[in-house]
Structure formats: structure tokens, C-alpha cells
Design a protein around this motif. Structure first.
Motif, short mmCIF file in Angstrom:
data_model
loop_
_atom_site.label_atom_id
_atom_site.label_comp_id
_atom_site.label_asym_id
_atom_site.label_seq_id
_atom_site.Cartn_x
_atom_site.Cartn_y
_atom_site.Cartn_z
N VAL A 68 5.14 10.86 0.09
CA VAL A 68 5.04 10.02 -1.10
C VAL A 68 6.13 8.96 -1.04
O VAL A 68 7.30 9.25 -0.77
CB VAL A 68 5.17 10.88 -2.37
N GLY A 69 5.75 7.71 -1.28
CA GLY A 69 6.68 6.60 -1.20
C GLY A 69 6.57 5.81 0.08
O GLY A 69 7.02 4.67 0.16
N ASP A 70 6.00 6.41 1.13
CA ASP A 70 5.76 5.67 2.38
C ASP A 70 4.68 4.62 2.13
O ASP A 70 3.93 4.67 1.15
CB ASP A 70 5.29 6.61 3.49
N GLY A 71 4.57 3.68 3.07
CA GLY A 71 3.51 2.70 2.90
C GLY A 71 3.57 1.58 3.90
O GLY A 71 4.32 1.62 4.88
N MET A 72 2.76 0.56 3.65
CA MET A 72 2.69 -0.63 4.48
C MET A 72 2.52 -1.83 3.57
O MET A 72 2.28 -1.69 2.36
CB MET A 72 1.54 -0.54 5.49
N ALA A 73 2.65 -3.01 4.14
CA ALA A 73 2.49 -4.24 3.36
C ALA A 73 1.56 -5.19 4.09
O ALA A 73 1.47 -5.17 5.32
CB ALA A 73 3.85 -4.89 3.12
N VAL A 125 -2.50 0.29 -4.22
CA VAL A 125 -2.33 -1.02 -3.60
C VAL A 125 -1.97 -2.00 -4.72
O VAL A 125 -2.73 -2.15 -5.68
CB VAL A 125 -3.62 -1.46 -2.88
N HIS A 126 -0.82 -2.64 -4.59
CA HIS A 126 -0.31 -3.46 -5.69
C HIS A 126 0.38 -4.70 -5.14
O HIS A 126 0.94 -4.70 -4.05
CB HIS A 126 0.65 -2.66 -6.57
N VAL A 170 0.88 -1.16 0.00
CA VAL A 170 0.00 0.00 0.00
C VAL A 170 0.92 1.21 0.00
O VAL A 170 1.46 1.59 1.03
CB VAL A 170 -0.92 0.01 1.23
N THR A 171 1.12 1.81 -1.17
CA THR A 171 2.12 2.86 -1.34
C THR A 171 1.45 4.22 -1.49
O THR A 171 0.53 4.38 -2.30
CB THR A 171 2.99 2.59 -2.58
#
Length: 339
Positions: free
Chosen positions: A34-39, A89-90, A21-22
Motif C-alpha cells: 500500500v502506497g506504492d505506485g507509478m506515474a 488513479v488521481h 496510480v497509487t
């Protein structure tokens, strides 16, 4: 994304698929860039976070859907702090899938090395992570970069060195400790060091390859003996690191002044001597090893980020600077499948 590399790389290498989830746009207040996220894994294990918990549940559901379908999704979340983020989300497939480039880049980042990927946000390959050179402009690539971890060279393995090594490593530095004494320069005393070298301090600086050194790197001289410290400083101040990075030394004000005189006598240019940070560190109070190390690491961070080192409550403007993660073009598309 690269901040998650130490946890993500082993998961992917062991064959687990994950949904990333970027953050691809951030507006208003909030800590995310921008570029932060979780998995998210298929078992609903979460790596990282988007907020203090206000949107994680929805993000997990989106991640599980993407893992099941393989189709990238876009969503917009309004955070409790008032900020708004757009996320993509990818899916990233584990070892044995087609995402070897992404896995290798994450492994480089986990080792503290430089890494770069482009997240494609449009077209048939939307959600793919590829090398930037393999991305077309009409695929709207978001370039994600991981810089090499800053390197700290500690010259002198005496009283303050173990604490400085420990705190600097915890703050994200790779650390090399150098001392001419094999009794002091040991891996047992410096378990957090990347390298422990038994060598003359100035000789070590003169023979190392500094081609990759930059503004984030530092040399700190902890040796007390001027016969050792002055030659080491003279060498450090005449390298490329002194122009772009940080060179500092522990010293009283009287000792710092005496060393500057000795450096001038040794032929070190005045402009180089002016870049020496000695006495070293910020005035945080405290005199023991940990307090001294914290003062040094705090100054390293302030210099690296060109920050004022003043209390945040005395400043104005955003607490955390925004970044668009490269040459990305940020769009405002709402939740739904990605075209």
C-alpha cells in the motif's frame, strides 16, 4: 508514491501534470505494498512501475483518462504472480496549479527528508493529496509517509571509507565522513558524502546535535589507532544513538576484545559495550574494500529491519512484509469513478 519523488518533483515543479496510480490495497502474493505506485504524464511517459509489465498498459490508459478529465478513478488489477491490487488513479497538477502542498512534500522526500501526505479516497475531494490534519475521516484518508533517510557517520577516512561511503549512499543513507586529516577527508575522495568534516572523531560526536537520531542511524568507526578509536567509541556508546541505532567498528577479534577492555576501563557501562558491533559486518566472504563495505552495509540493513540475514529460501511466510501505510482503511471497490 514517495519512492518516485526524485523524478516526480522536478516534473511537477516544471509545470507538468501527472496522474498517480497509487496502490490502496494489496492481497495475495506480489511485491507491491500500500502506497506504492507509478506515474503517467500527458505524453505517456511512465515513472515507476506496478509489476513486470502485466498491468502497466491498462494503468497508463487510466492515467491518461484521469489527466484528461481530472476525475479520480479506481481499478482492481490481478497480477501475473497471483496477487491482486486495488489502485486509485488521481491527478496531481504541476507548479501553478492547486497542488503546492503535494509538490513541497515530494521535494522534501526527494531531499531525503521526512514527508507526509494524506490521499483522500472518498467524497468531492477524492484523489486530492493534502496534509493529514486537513483530511476528514469521512474522506477515507490514506496516510502516506516518507521517513528521513537513515544517516551514517563514518569515523576515519582511511582505506575502507570511500567504498563504504559509496555503497551506503547507494543503499539510501546520507553520509558524513569525519577524519582529523585534511589530506584524507576531502570531497574529492568522498563524492557521495553529504558532509566531509575535518575534526577529531570523539570531539565531532560530542558536539553534534543528535536530537533527530533514531534506530535507522549508525556510527561506524574505521580508525585503526586505539588512541583515536577508543575515545570515539566511548563517546558514541554513551549517546542516545547507542540505545536505538547502530555503533560498529572494524577490528580483528583480538583488537575488538582489547577495545572492550579499554572501554570498561574508561567507565563505559557494560550494557552499552554489549551493543557494540565489532568485528563489524556480516560474513559474506571477500577481503577487499568493496567486499568489506558490502558486509557492513548488509549488516546495517539487517539491523535496521530487525531481519535474520539468513537466505530467504530458508525462511517461511511472506518474502516482503505488508504495510497499510498508516491508519488507512482499505476498501475493495472495483474499477470505476470514485464517489
Amino acid at each position: 508514491m514517495f519512492a518516485l519523488a526524485p523524478d516526480l518533483a522536478p516534473l511537477l515543479r516544471s509545470g507538468h501534470d501527472v496522474a498517480l496510480v497509487t496502490v490502496v490495497a494489496a492481497r495475495g502474493r506480489g511485491p507491491l505494498r500500500v502506497g506504492d505506485g507509478m506515474a503517467v504524464t500527458a505524453g505517456a511517459r511512465v515513472v515507476g512501475a506496478l509489476s513486470g509489465g502485466c498491468v502497466e498498459a491498462d494503468a497508463v490508459l487510466l492515467g491518461l483518462d484521469v489527466l484528461a478529465t481530472g476525475a479520480a478513478r479506481r481499478a482492481t488489477f490481478v497480477l501475473d504472480c497471483g496477487g491482486t491490487i486495488d489502485v486509485l488513479v488521481h491527478r496531481v497538477r504541476g507548479s501553478g496549479g492547486a497542488d503546492a502542498v503535494a509538490i513541497e512534500a515530494l521535494e522534501r522526500a526527494a531531499r531525503g527528508e521526512r514527508a507526509e501526505l494524506a490521499l483522500l479516497r472518498r467524497g468531492p475531494r477524492a484523489g486530492a493529496l493534502v496534509e493529514p490534519r486537513c483530511a476528514a475521516e469521512d474522506e477515507d484518508p490514506l496516510v502516506l509517509q516518507h521517513r528521513r533517510r537513515p544517516h551514517l557517520t563514518i569515523l576515519g577516512a582511511g582505506r575502507y571509507a570511500p567504498a563504504l561511503c559509496r555503497l551506503a549512499a547507494a543503499a539510501g543513507h546520507t553520509v558524513t565522513v569525519v577524519d582529523p586529516s585534511a589530506l584524507l577527508a576531502t570531497p574529492a575522495r568522498f563524492p557521495d558524502a553529504t558532509r566531509v568534516v575535518v575534526a577529531d572523531l570523539a570531539a565531532h560526536l560530542a558536539t553534534r546535535d543528535g536530537a533527530d537520531e533514531g534506530a535507522a542511524d549508525a556510527v561506524v568507526v574505521l580508525a585503526h589507532d586505539d588512541r583515536v578509536a577508543v575515545p570515539a567509541l566511548a563517546t558514541a556508546l554513551t549517546t542516545a544513538l547507542a540505545r536505538d541505532g547502530y555503533v560498529g567498528a572494524t577490528a580483528s577479534r583480538a583488537t575488538a576484545a582489547r577495545r572492550r577492555t579499554a572501554l570498561r576501563a574508561a567507565g563505559v557501562p557494560g550494557a552499552a559495550i554489549a551493543r557494540l558491533r565489532s568485528p563489524i559486518g556480516l560474513d559474506l566472504g571477500g577481503e577487499d574494500e568493496t567486499a568489506t563495505a558490502l558486509a557492513i552495509v548488509a549488516e546495517l540493513a539487517a539491523v535496521r529491519h530487525a531481519a535474520s540475514a539468513r537466505p530467504l529460501r530458508e525462511g517461511r511466510g511472506p518474502v516482503r512484509a505488508r504495510s497499510t501505510g498508516g491508519h488507512a482503511r482499505i476498501d475493495q471497490q472495483r474499477s470505476g469513478a470514485v464517489a
